[in-house]
Write an enzyme that holds these catalytic residues in place. Structure first.
Site, PDB file in Angstrom:
ATOM      1  N   HIS A  38       0.837  -1.201   0.000  1.00 41.14           N
ATOM      2  CA  HIS A  38       0.000   0.000   0.000  1.00 41.14           C
ATOM      3  C   HIS A  38       0.864   1.240   0.000  1.00 41.14           C
ATOM      4  O   HIS A  38       1.554   1.540   0.980  1.00 41.14           O
ATOM      5  CB  HIS A  38      -0.928   0.024   1.210  1.00 41.14           C
ATOM      6  CG  HIS A  38      -2.004   1.059   1.111  1.00 41.14           C
ATOM      7  ND1 HIS A  38      -2.943   1.061   0.091  1.00 41.14           N
ATOM      8  CD2 HIS A  38      -2.296   2.140   1.871  1.00 41.14           C
ATOM      9  CE1 HIS A  38      -3.766   2.087   0.248  1.00 41.14           C
ATOM     10  NE2 HIS A  38      -3.390   2.766   1.324  1.00 41.14           N
TER      11      HIS A  38
ATOM     12  N   ARG B  60      -5.799  15.147   6.645  1.00 36.63           N
ATOM     13  CA  ARG B  60      -6.163  15.015   5.233  1.00 36.63           C
ATOM     14  C   ARG B  60      -6.248  16.373   4.550  1.00 36.63           C
ATOM     15  O   ARG B  60      -5.838  16.526   3.391  1.00 36.63           O
ATOM     16  CB  ARG B  60      -7.503  14.264   5.094  1.00 36.63           C
ATOM     17  CG  ARG B  60      -7.834  13.908   3.651  1.00 36.63           C
ATOM     18  CD  ARG B  60      -9.130  13.133   3.562  1.00 36.63           C
ATOM     19  NE  ARG B  60     -10.298  13.966   3.792  1.00 36.63           N
ATOM     20  CZ  ARG B  60     -11.540  13.612   3.477  1.00 36.63           C
ATOM     21  NH1 ARG B  60     -11.776  12.410   2.944  1.00 36.63           N
ATOM     22  NH2 ARG B  60     -12.549  14.412   3.718  1.00 36.63           N
TER      23      ARG B  60
ATOM     24  N   HIS C  85     -11.787   3.471  -4.013  1.00 38.93           N
ATOM     25  CA  HIS C  85     -11.083   4.103  -2.896  1.00 38.93           C
ATOM     26  C   HIS C  85     -11.599   3.635  -1.546  1.00 38.93           C
ATOM     27  O   HIS C  85     -10.822   3.245  -0.672  1.00 38.93           O
ATOM     28  CB  HIS C  85     -11.196   5.627  -2.993  1.00 38.93           C
ATOM     29  CG  HIS C  85     -10.510   6.349  -1.883  1.00 38.93           C
ATOM     30  ND1 HIS C  85     -11.134   6.617  -0.673  1.00 38.93           N
ATOM     31  CD2 HIS C  85      -9.258   6.844  -1.776  1.00 38.93           C
ATOM     32  CE1 HIS C  85     -10.292   7.246   0.119  1.00 38.93           C
ATOM     33  NE2 HIS C  85      -9.139   7.407  -0.509  1.00 38.93           N
TER      34      HIS C  85
ATOM     35  N   HIS D 284      -6.182  -1.442   5.897  1.00 35.81           N
ATOM     36  CA  HIS D 284      -6.371  -1.025   7.289  1.00 35.81           C
ATOM     37  C   HIS D 284      -7.309  -1.984   8.035  1.00 35.81           C
ATOM     38  O   HIS D 284      -6.863  -2.695   8.909  1.00 35.81           O
ATOM     39  CB  HIS D 284      -6.872   0.416   7.411  1.00 35.81           C
ATOM     40  CG  HIS D 284      -6.025   1.418   6.715  1.00 35.81           C
ATOM     41  ND1 HIS D 284      -4.690   1.597   7.013  1.00 35.81           N
ATOM     42  CD2 HIS D 284      -6.308   2.316   5.721  1.00 35.81           C
ATOM     43  CE1 HIS D 284      -4.183   2.551   6.241  1.00 35.81           C
ATOM     44  NE2 HIS D 284      -5.144   2.998   5.449  1.00 35.81           N
TER      45      HIS D 284
ATOM     46  N   ASP E 249       2.157   3.175   3.051  1.00 36.70           N
ATOM     47  CA  ASP E 249       1.044   4.115   2.966  1.00 36.70           C
ATOM     48  C   ASP E 249       1.497   5.556   2.750  1.00 36.70           C
ATOM     49  O   ASP E 249       1.871   5.937   1.641  1.00 36.70           O
ATOM     50  CB  ASP E 249       0.186   3.975   4.219  1.00 36.70           C
ATOM     51  CG  ASP E 249      -1.180   4.646   4.106  1.00 36.70           C
ATOM     52  OD1 ASP E 249      -1.406   5.376   3.128  1.00 36.70           O
ATOM     53  OD2 ASP E 249      -2.029   4.443   4.985  1.00 36.70           O
TER      54      ASP E 249
END
Length: 454
Positions: A57, A83, A208, A270, A321
């Site tokens: 990932h 974010r 997503h 996750h 990630d």
């Protein structure tokens, strides 16, 4: 044919010395023979060889902002506040910038001991949200960066259509990510035409998340892509679970298992917040869970139910990630240490008495990474890719260690990098800790960050 000779190697039957690995022209292992003499034409490796681990990932563009979200905001910080910082940082990134950042990341990835990467790629469009003249421009840049580094890549174009459950319109910060079903179908068809026959590229899809793709669009997209890996973010934060419950009266993993044909093609990224029934359901499905421990810790997401999941035979792998760390050692160490902290016991994930914790973690991550990326690898065995990591047995942290003790030392003995050589498809890409293009790639990366962040 080419020959590789290792002083020691972990084979499917266990550790062996003086191992001769013969590799064909495709980079696949023809034979792995212990107790062999070293042919004159063999490339020799002095350390201990283990099959590589795939990084399952990656958001390559986020390597450019590692460490940028560490100043506190006005209130309580979370994934959601981070974010917004990430979205703002992407506003200036052009295709050549993305390629420079990705190439640097991929060199770091190889040197750390990862031997493939799954690029969960959602930075598709120009800065104003319009497609490039070639809508696959950014995808091609990811592949170009991987090829510059010599790292096999599983390209996972992301379908991102909404900002929340029920098809909530996207935000301005998401304008570079968005596709409808038809646009995404054109993108995937284009990528299959470009890379469908490539030995160093695997293609899959990445809806997503359940909040960014409606049920109808997810079903349509999965049906239109009957081959290749399917990766999806799921149940990463408690708020996502709460929002899903409010919208559907079901939890994210529960809903996915009830409505989609989840099987070995799927990788659930996750899956942090699951009930016992969800843990059992994912373990039984044959899907891989993609654990990104350093990112999950950095964002305060929570800790995966590792002990219960692994006890039920659940398959898993690791990814870096957001790339605040690019290290299989740190990901695996966090997994075991998280299990120790939450259970107040030691060697929690060893899998039974008198077993090496590191060996269990490494072998599970090898298998899960190979499954989730679609590369036939993960062991030093005939028929599989010769993607191999060589540990530096001359290093003081590995002194006097043999067999599984080498793996325990690699994962748990300290923070000094212990990977000396990395072989991809039978060819040494990293030798004596050095990538042949690392200075050139690092210089380009530094200049790019100077422009983006200066």
């Amino acid at each position: 044919m080419s020959n590789l000779f290792f002083a020691s190697a972990l084979l499917p039957d266990g550790w062996a010395e003086d191992v001769l690995v013969t590799v064909d022209e495709r980079g696949r292992i023809v034979s792995a023979t212990p107790g062999a003499a070293c042919p004159a034409d063999a490339e020799r490796f002095a350390g201990a060889a283990v099959a590589g681990i795939a990084n399952l990932h990656s958001h390559a563009h986020q390597r450019a902002i590692a460490g940028m979200g560490e100043s506190s905001g006005e209130g309580s910080d979370s994934f959601w506040s981070w974010r917004e910082v990430m979205y703002r940082a992407l506003d200036r990134m052009e295709p050549e910038d993305f390629e420079a950042v990705a190439a640097q990341l991929y060199v770091e990835t190889l040197k750390a001991g990862f031997t493939a990467i799954a690029e969960f790629h959602y930075l598709h469009h120009d800065r104003d949200g319009r497609p490039y003249a070639d809508p696959a421009e950014m995808s091609h840049r990811a592949v170009a960066a991987a090829r510059t580094a010599g790292l096999p890549i599983t390209l996972l174009p992301v379908l991102y259509n909404a900002s929340g459950f029920g098809g909530t319109p996207p935000t301005a910060g998401q304008r570079r990510f968005i596709h409808d079903g038809a646009g995404f179908a054109r993108l995937t068809e284009s990528l299959r035409g470009a890379y469908g026959e490539s030995s160093d590229v695997r293609l899959g899809i990445a809806p997503h998340s359940l909040r960014a793709v409606t049920d109808e669009l997810l079903t349509e997209t999965v049906a239109a892509n009957p081959q290749g890996p399917i990766h999806i973010h799921i149940a990463e934060q408690r708020r996502e679970v709460e929002d899903c419950l409010a919208f559907r009266s079901s939890r994210p993993v529960e809903h996915l298992l009830d409505t989609q044909p989840v099987d070995g093609r799927w990788c659930l990224i996750h899956a942090t917040h699951m009930t016992g029934a969800e843990v059992a359901g994912v373990a039984a499905s044959g899907a891989v869970t993609g654990l990104c421990l350093t990112t999950e810790a950095n964002l305060g997401d929570g800790f995966f139910a590792a002990e219960s999941y692994m006890a039920q035979g659940g398959r898993w792998g690791i990814g870096s990630d957001s790339h605040i760390s690019v290290s299989p050692v740190e990901e695996l160490r966090w997994l075991e240490y998280g299990a120790r902290l939450t259970s107040e016991r030691r060697t929690v994930l060893a899998g039974g008495p008198r077993r090496s914790t590191a060996r269990r973690l490494v072998e599970d991550a090898q298998a899960g990474g190979a499954q989730a990326t679609g590369f036939e690898a993960g062991r030093i065995a005939a028929g599989l890719r010769a993607d191999i990591v060589v540990l530096d047995t001359d290093h003081p942290l590995l002194a006097a260690r043999k067999g599984d003790a080498l793996l325990d030392g690699w994962i748990f003995a300290g923070n000094t990098p212990l990977v000396r050589d990395v072989v991809i498809a039978g060819r040494a890409i990293v030798r004596d800790r050095r990538h042949p293009r690392e200075e050139e790639i690092a210089d380009r990366f530094k200049k790019t960050l100077g422009r983006l962040l200066g």
